[in-house]
Design a protein around this motif. Structure first.
Motif, mmCIF file in Angstrom:
data_model
loop_
_atom_site.group_PDB
_atom_site.id
_atom_site.type_symbol
_atom_site.label_atom_id
_atom_site.label_comp_id
_atom_site.label_asym_id
_atom_site.label_seq_id
_atom_site.Cartn_x
_atom_site.Cartn_y
_atom_site.Cartn_z
ATOM 1 N N GLN A 63 0.792 -1.328 0.019
ATOM 2 C CA GLN A 63 -0.035 0.000 -0.069
ATOM 3 C C GLN A 63 0.811 1.236 -0.067
ATOM 4 O O GLN A 63 0.711 2.195 -0.563
ATOM 5 N N VAL A 64 1.902 1.285 0.785
ATOM 6 C CA VAL A 64 2.792 2.520 0.806
ATOM 7 C C VAL A 64 3.615 2.611 -0.376
ATOM 8 O O VAL A 64 3.498 3.747 -0.968
ATOM 9 N N ALA A 65 3.923 1.634 -1.021
ATOM 10 C CA ALA A 65 4.720 1.764 -2.407
ATOM 11 C C ALA A 65 4.131 2.047 -3.381
ATOM 12 O O ALA A 65 4.336 2.821 -4.290
ATOM 13 N N THR A 66 2.701 1.628 -3.434
ATOM 14 C CA THR A 66 1.823 1.861 -4.594
ATOM 15 C C THR A 66 0.769 3.238 -4.564
ATOM 16 O O THR A 66 0.658 3.603 -5.488
ATOM 17 N N LYS A 67 0.793 3.676 -3.235
ATOM 18 C CA LYS A 67 -0.002 4.555 -2.957
ATOM 19 C C LYS A 67 -1.458 4.617 -3.399
ATOM 20 O O LYS A 67 -2.087 5.473 -3.912
ATOM 21 N N LYS A 68 -2.007 3.345 -3.282
ATOM 22 C CA LYS A 68 -3.335 3.118 -3.546
ATOM 23 C C LYS A 68 -4.071 2.803 -2.150
ATOM 24 O O LYS A 68 -3.493 2.640 -1.203
ATOM 25 N N THR A 69 -5.186 3.008 -2.165
ATOM 26 C CA THR A 69 -6.396 2.712 -1.100
ATOM 27 C C THR A 69 -6.161 1.262 -0.682
ATOM 28 O O THR A 69 -6.053 0.324 -1.358
ATOM 29 N N LYS A 70 -6.293 0.979 0.643
ATOM 30 C CA LYS A 70 -6.500 -0.163 1.249
ATOM 31 C C LYS A 70 -7.432 -1.238 0.399
ATOM 32 O O LYS A 70 -7.020 -2.482 0.045
ATOM 33 N N VAL A 71 -8.700 -0.713 0.247
ATOM 34 C CA VAL A 71 -9.616 -1.395 -0.405
ATOM 35 C C VAL A 71 -9.182 -1.916 -1.913
ATOM 36 O O VAL A 71 -9.433 -3.165 -2.506
ATOM 37 N N SER A 72 -8.531 -0.790 -2.779
ATOM 38 C CA SER A 72 -7.990 -1.057 -4.043
ATOM 39 C C SER A 72 -7.175 -2.481 -4.058
ATOM 40 O O SER A 72 -7.056 -3.245 -4.847
ATOM 41 N N ILE A 73 -6.109 -2.115 -2.752
ATOM 42 C CA ILE A 73 -5.185 -3.237 -2.968
ATOM 43 C C ILE A 73 -5.604 -4.618 -2.710
ATOM 44 O O ILE A 73 -5.307 -5.595 -3.007
ATOM 45 N N ASP A 74 -6.700 -4.493 -1.609
ATOM 46 C CA ASP A 74 -7.380 -5.609 -1.309
ATOM 47 C C ASP A 74 -7.947 -6.434 -2.616
ATOM 48 O O ASP A 74 -7.830 -7.683 -2.733
ATOM 49 N N TRP A 75 -8.585 -5.768 -3.215
ATOM 50 C CA TRP A 75 -9.279 -6.223 -4.669
ATOM 51 C C TRP A 75 -8.171 -6.715 -5.501
ATOM 52 O O TRP A 75 -8.305 -7.807 -6.103
ATOM 53 N N ALA A 76 -7.359 -6.164 -5.827
ATOM 54 C CA ALA A 76 -5.894 -6.468 -6.531
ATOM 55 C C ALA A 76 -5.377 -7.744 -6.115
ATOM 56 O O ALA A 76 -5.152 -8.571 -6.988
ATOM 57 N N LEU A 77 -4.849 -7.787 -5.034
ATOM 58 C CA LEU A 77 -4.430 -8.915 -4.279
ATOM 59 C C LEU A 77 -5.572 -10.372 -4.653
ATOM 60 O O LEU A 77 -5.031 -11.360 -4.702
ATOM 61 N N CYS A 78 -6.580 -9.957 -4.369
ATOM 62 C CA CYS A 78 -7.723 -11.002 -4.582
ATOM 63 C C CYS A 78 -7.770 -11.587 -6.048
ATOM 64 O O CYS A 78 -7.437 -12.611 -6.344
ATOM 65 N N TYR A 79 -7.634 -10.660 -7.039
ATOM 66 C CA TYR A 79 -7.778 -11.025 -8.343
ATOM 67 C C TYR A 79 -6.382 -11.521 -8.804
ATOM 68 O O TYR A 79 -6.597 -12.361 -9.629
ATOM 69 N N LEU A 80 -5.377 -10.954 -8.398
ATOM 70 C CA LEU A 80 -4.039 -11.614 -8.712
ATOM 71 C C LEU A 80 -3.991 -12.797 -8.473
ATOM 72 O O LEU A 80 -3.154 -13.503 -8.962
ATOM 73 N N ARG A 81 -4.290 -13.196 -7.077
ATOM 74 C CA ARG A 81 -3.961 -14.538 -6.392
ATOM 75 C C ARG A 81 -5.075 -15.568 -7.376
ATOM 76 O O ARG A 81 -4.624 -16.596 -7.853
ATOM 77 N N ALA A 82 -6.370 -15.058 -7.833
ATOM 78 C CA ALA A 82 -7.189 -16.020 -8.528
ATOM 79 C C ALA A 82 -6.845 -16.054 -9.861
ATOM 80 O O ALA A 82 -7.061 -17.405 -10.401
ATOM 81 N N GLN A 83 -5.881 -15.328 -10.467
ATOM 82 C CA GLN A 83 -5.324 -15.512 -11.543
ATOM 83 C C GLN A 83 -3.946 -16.198 -11.682
ATOM 84 O O GLN A 83 -3.287 -16.496 -12.715
ATOM 85 N N LEU A 84 -3.522 -16.638 -10.505
ATOM 86 C CA LEU A 84 -2.299 -17.211 -10.282
ATOM 87 C C LEU A 84 -1.105 -16.350 -10.750
ATOM 88 O O LEU A 84 0.021 -17.043 -11.020
ATOM 89 N N LEU A 85 -0.993 -15.058 -10.420
ATOM 90 C CA LEU A 85 -0.093 -14.490 -10.669
ATOM 91 C C LEU A 85 0.935 -14.195 -9.731
ATOM 92 O O LEU A 85 2.089 -13.697 -9.883
ATOM 93 N N ILE A 86 0.217 -14.136 -8.480
ATOM 94 C CA ILE A 86 1.003 -13.901 -7.307
ATOM 95 C C ILE A 86 0.851 -15.111 -6.060
ATOM 96 O O ILE A 86 -0.376 -15.799 -6.338
ATOM 97 N N GLU A 87 1.597 -15.120 -5.439
ATOM 98 C CA GLU A 87 1.279 -16.204 -4.246
ATOM 99 C C GLU A 87 1.584 -15.674 -2.921
ATOM 100 O O GLU A 87 1.960 -14.558 -2.775
#
Length: 108
Positions: A63-87
Motif C-alpha cells: 500500500q505504501v509503495a503503490t500509494k493506492k487505497t486499502k480497498v483497491s489493494i485488497d481487490w487487486a491481491l484477490c484478483y491476482l491470486r485468483a489469476q495465479l499471478l502472485i502467491e
C-alpha cells in the motif's frame, strides 16, 4: 378502469415491437472484468511485486509503495491470486491470518 394495467400493457407492446424490429443496441462495457488496466491498482500491485520477485511483501508495504487505497489493494491481491499471478504465505511472526505476497516464480 385502472391505469396501471394499461401502462404495463403498453410497455409490453413497446418491448415486443422493439424486439421484432431488432432495435436492441449492443451493450459496451468500457471496463470489462478480467482485464488489468494500465494505471489501476492491480497494475500497480503487480508491477511493484515484479520489481523484487524473490521477496514477500506485507499488505502495508504494498500500500505504501503503490500509494493506492486499502480497498483497491485488497481487490487487486484477490484478483491476482485468483489469476495465479502472485502467491501468498502466512506471516507466522505476526499471526497466521496475516499474509505476505510475491510474484509467482513459475507461471502455470
Amino acid at each position: 378502469m385502472s391505469s396501471t394495467p394499461w401502462i404495463a400493457n403498453q410497455l409490453l407492446r413497446m418491448a415486443d415491437g422493439r424486439q421484432s424490429m431488432k432495435l436492441e443496441v449492443p451493450r459496451y462495457n468500457p471496463r470489462p472484468p478480467g482485464v488489468i488496466r494500465e494505471g489501476g491498482a492491480t497494475d500497480a500491485v503487480l508491477t511493484f511485486l515484479q520489481s523484487n520477485p524473490k521477496r514477500f511483501f506485507c499488505h502495508h508495504e504494498i500500500q505504501v509503495a503503490t500509494k493506492k487505497t486499502k480497498v483497491s489493494i485488497d481487490w487487486a491481491l484477490c484478483y491476482l491470486r485468483a489469476q495465479l499471478l502472485i502467491e501468498a504465505t502466512s506471516d507466522e511472526s505476526r499471526n497466521s491470518r496475516y499474509l505476505r505476497y510475491r510474484v509467482m516464480k513459475d507461471k502455470p
